[in-house]
Design an enzyme around this catalytic site. Sequence first.
Site, PDB file in Angstrom:
ATOM      1  N   GLY A   1       0.796  -1.138   0.079  1.00 21.91           N
ATOM      2  CA  GLY A   1      -0.147  -0.166  -0.028  1.00 21.91           C
ATOM      3  C   GLY A   1       0.816   1.290   0.037  1.00 21.91           C
ATOM      4  CB  SER A   2       0.401   4.376  -1.800  1.00 24.20           C
ATOM      5  OG  SER A   2       0.863   4.010  -2.797  1.00 24.20           O
ATOM      6  N   GLY A   3       1.605   5.343   1.178  1.00 22.69           N
ATOM      7  CA  GLY A   3       1.424   6.177   2.162  1.00 22.69           C
ATOM      8  C   GLY A   3       2.874   5.921   3.099  1.00 22.69           C
ATOM      9  CG  HIS A   4       4.129   2.460   3.848  1.00 27.09           C
ATOM     10  ND1 HIS A   4       3.715   2.836   4.990  1.00 27.09           N
ATOM     11  CD2 HIS A   4       3.189   1.521   3.412  1.00 27.09           C
ATOM     12  CE1 HIS A   4       2.629   1.918   5.314  1.00 27.09           C
ATOM     13  NE2 HIS A   4       2.287   1.257   4.079  1.00 27.09           N
TER      14      HIS A   4
ATOM     15  CG  HIS B   1      -0.561  -0.258   7.371  1.00 27.01           C
ATOM     16  ND1 HIS B   1       0.182  -1.529   7.479  1.00 27.01           N
ATOM     17  CD2 HIS B   1      -0.525  -0.154   5.910  1.00 27.01           C
ATOM     18  CE1 HIS B   1       1.033  -1.641   6.656  1.00 27.01           C
ATOM     19  NE2 HIS B   1       0.333  -1.474   5.243  1.00 27.01           N
TER      20      HIS B   1
ATOM     21  CG  ASP C   1       1.328  -6.210   1.515  1.00 29.58           C
ATOM     22  OD1 ASP C   1       0.171  -5.597   0.844  1.00 29.58           O
ATOM     23  OD2 ASP C   1       2.108  -5.366   1.829  1.00 29.58           O
TER      24      ASP C   1
ATOM     25  CE  LYS D   1       4.806  -2.816   3.819  1.00 29.43           C
ATOM     26  NZ  LYS D   1       4.605  -2.782   2.441  1.00 29.43           N
TER      27      LYS D   1
END
Length: 321
Positions: free
Chosen positions: A51-54, A213, A107, A102
């Site tokens: 997921g994006s945001g990292h 998250h 995932d 991860k």
Amino acid sequence: MKKLIKEKTHFLNDMLDGLSITNEQIEVVSDSIVVRKSRKKQGVAIVSGGGSGHEPAHAGYVAQGMLDAAVCGEVFTSPTPDKILSAIKAVDNGDGVLLVVKNYAGDVMNFEMAQEMAEMEDILVETVVVKDDIAVSDEEKRRGVAGTVLVHKYAGYLAENGASLSEIKDKIETFLPNLKTIGMAITAPMVPTTGKFGFDIEDDEMEIGVGIHGEKGLSRETIEPIDNIVGRLLGVLLQEIKSDDLIVMVNGMGATPLSELHIVAKYVSENLKAQHKSVEHWLVGDYMTALDMQGFSITLIPNSEAVLNALNAPTASKYFN
């Protein structure tokens, strides 16, 4: 919600468009797959994602010496198997692909499905799963957090130096049990796609053992001076890392000033010296963030010549130093 965005539904695409404009080494294919423009003609390809945001993980590490491709899901959402398969096919040159995943249920499931689909097309694929977050007591359920970036670097180094797929997987799987991380936060991330905070927290509180998250930590307590916080986190880490010669990553969660990360590093150093431990190599900065969460994580690994050579090897990524 105050965010520097146009439309919350365009967050991922707008971010990737900007990244591809400012980084001439990469291109975005199939909407959410970032690949190196200069594809390898031979050698193992390293693929990661989530997921994006990292950011800068994972797309910021698509570069010579690190990843060949990153698959970007929506914010805090795993990419789908078909997109992961597309990334595998985009970089496979016949020498095999290593997936760095991860340890989150979505995932793991989606990357496993993509691997099976790739193998049906006679593509050689192996997977390693990162479980460095010691905040989770059950080792099989430990999350992959900031230490994942060090796996990108080590695997990329091995691939650049001509190691085979089986050799890279074996070396990474030997490395992973010695990779340990724990984090904390004093604010929650604001998720732009929902307009909500990951959790509620008072000004005088802190979360110990947070995920990346927006998950709550293992405990919520009254905030303490930074030297006390560092001592508590190191106390837990050093129960699992027995080496006296260490490599240390101090990772920001997205909204922590670099000045404060260096204050953390100061007290990490003082604490370790008091225990007669030395630090051979430091990494301080934003490597694996949680949007705009204010906090940090500490990652420890025992120093070794092989790992140190990998971390010091050149990479074209501007986000790893």
